[in-house]
Design an enzyme around this catalytic site. Sequence first.
Site, PDB file in Angstrom:
ATOM      1  N   ARG A  33      40.725  30.718  30.531  1.00  0.00           N
ATOM      2  CA  ARG A  33      41.498  30.478  29.457  1.00  0.00           C
ATOM      3  C   ARG A  33      41.095  29.385  28.322  1.00  0.00           C
ATOM      4  O   ARG A  33      41.230  29.332  27.142  1.00  0.00           O
ATOM      5  CB  ARG A  33      42.989  30.349  29.830  1.00  0.00           C
ATOM      6  CG  ARG A  33      43.481  31.851  30.333  1.00  0.00           C
ATOM      7  CD  ARG A  33      44.678  31.591  31.225  1.00  0.00           C
ATOM      8  NE  ARG A  33      45.296  32.542  31.596  1.00  0.00           N
ATOM      9  CZ  ARG A  33      44.947  33.378  32.883  1.00  0.00           C
ATOM     10  NH1 ARG A  33      43.881  33.409  33.289  1.00  0.00           N
ATOM     11  NH2 ARG A  33      45.381  34.675  33.205  1.00  0.00           N
ATOM     12  N   ASP A 327      46.170  36.612  45.353  1.00  0.00           N
ATOM     13  CA  ASP A 327      44.714  36.373  45.728  1.00  0.00           C
ATOM     14  C   ASP A 327      44.572  35.731  47.084  1.00  0.00           C
ATOM     15  O   ASP A 327      43.764  35.736  47.590  1.00  0.00           O
ATOM     16  CB  ASP A 327      44.052  35.335  44.524  1.00  0.00           C
ATOM     17  CG  ASP A 327      43.724  36.055  43.236  1.00  0.00           C
ATOM     18  OD1 ASP A 327      43.746  37.264  43.101  1.00  0.00           O
ATOM     19  OD2 ASP A 327      43.592  35.544  42.274  1.00  0.00           O
TER      20      ASP A 327
HETATM   21  C1  S3P Z   1      44.134  36.435  37.285  1.00  0.00           C
HETATM   22  C2  S3P Z   1      45.148  37.398  37.378  1.00  0.00           C
HETATM   23  C3  S3P Z   1      45.182  38.190  38.923  1.00  0.00           C
HETATM   24  C4  S3P Z   1      44.542  37.450  39.779  1.00  0.00           C
HETATM   25  C5  S3P Z   1      42.951  37.038  39.318  1.00  0.00           C
HETATM   26  C6  S3P Z   1      43.252  36.050  38.335  1.00  0.00           C
HETATM   27  C7  S3P Z   1      44.149  35.698  36.098  1.00  0.00           C
HETATM   28  O1  S3P Z   1      44.539  39.343  38.962  1.00  0.00           O
HETATM   29  O2  S3P Z   1      44.096  38.445  40.889  1.00  0.00           O
HETATM   30  O3  S3P Z   1      42.138  36.318  40.303  1.00  0.00           O
HETATM   31  O4  S3P Z   1      43.529  34.613  35.838  1.00  0.00           O
HETATM   32  O5  S3P Z   1      44.913  36.344  35.134  1.00  0.00           O
HETATM   33  P1  S3P Z   1      45.610  40.623  37.886  1.00  0.00           P
HETATM   34  O6  S3P Z   1      46.027  40.287  36.482  1.00  0.00           O
HETATM   35  O7  S3P Z   1      44.858  41.719  38.144  1.00  0.00           O
HETATM   36  O8  S3P Z   1      47.026  40.872  38.983  1.00  0.00           O
END
Ligand code: S3P
Length: 450
Positions: A33, A327
């Site tokens: 981000r 995760d």
């Molecule tokens: C993340 C969101 C999660 C997570 C990924 C990182 C993020 O995924 O599993 O490792 O940085 O927004 P999902 O949006 O598919 O839940």
Amino acid sequence: MSAHGTPVPMTARRAGPLAGEAVVPGDKSVSHRALILGALAVGETRITGLLEGQDVLDTAKAMAAFGAEVTRQGEGAWSVHGVGTGGFAEPGQVIDCGNSGTGVRLVMGAMATTPITATFTGDASLNRRPMARVTDPLALFGARAVGRSGGRLPMTLVGADDPLPVRYEVPVPSAQVKSAVLLAGLNAPGETVVIEREATRDHTERMLAGFGARIATKQTGEGRVITLAGQPELRPQAIAVPRDPSSAAFPVAAALIVEGSDVRVPGIGLNPTRAGLFETLREMGAELAFEAPRDEGGEPVADLRARFSGGMTGIEVPPERAASMIDEYPILSVVAAFAEGPTVMRGVRELRVKESDRIDAMAAGLRAAGVEVEEGEDWWIVHGRGPGGVPGGATVESRLDHRIAMSFLVLGLASQAPVTVDDGGPIATSFPVFEPLMAALGADIRREEE
Ligand code: S3P
């Protein structure tokens, strides 16, 4: 196969206690981000503590392809000269996001409301994952996507000429989908509204506010309602990336299951939308302390201290906690194997569409290592064998999934016989210093050819 090249088989063996300090790298979610918002601000954003894992490096490359000037100035220190909201240029080459679902989904969102066209691809894991969950809401802004069957990469996205603001209720708990919609909303006129029934990680919202966007979150009967005013001028920031709780989970878990261990993991981001694992471990009876809690760069941070915990018992993890530890289920299942009794994990369908099908990958490997696992479409149960009770002695598949590889290597540190993963290569996507860091604590994890 590793993400880029030949497989790297690795074996973990039971060794003495783990001790010392584990300084884990920067947060992956925050790192992606920071680069993307830096690229959308006008002027220079300076980032320290950036995770230099392959996933994030691929996003840095993508931002350069869209016209931002991205420079590495030292270890974890990066500068991004942004092009402003709506200022992305059309990339001259295919954007390869490697293994990173977060990278591709956020970047698609960020370009979807600019009248340019880009083609995205990834590795074999990413090219299997569902993208319709982002391209469906991006179509509401006026963007058009053409990909392979089932909405898979490679895929071309044509950004909207004349974007409309959107009101969108996210149908699955996903911070990536929420974030893609918010990033697209940046270049739409008027207000974009995103509603999520369950709170997911809120780094995008926090960082957008830091960059000067007008964004407000209200908790209502419908869930969290996030309203973003479009077309702001984002002000460049100095961003100190907190250390990744999802990476901290591995040395913490290893300390809890290896007899006699005492490990400190300093400066870990404990944003409540991310910290569910640590709460769960404490409920299981883990000796896990949060020391020196403080605030760093707008995120709560503490030093974690984890000690061998011989008295852990399995619990039923509250399903409403799933998003805050999504995760961490693979590594939780490893700790659960060394607890007494069953650990029940429900409401976790999303685990099936991560870098691998994580329920299937963990169940297969745990069973091969002598642990009983039951599973259904959106739940699984690991039957603990108590401290020292896991036989091990298996070679398991990491399936192009960094967290599966690291979880099984941690399992091998406390199981009776060694555990081998067929490919530790993917670890570099999120935790490039995993091997030296674990070795410094006293872990015996070796590449097979050594
Ligand atoms: C993340 C969101 C999660 C997570 C990924 C990182 C993020 O995924 O599993 O490792 O940085 O927004 P999902 O949006 O598919 O839940």
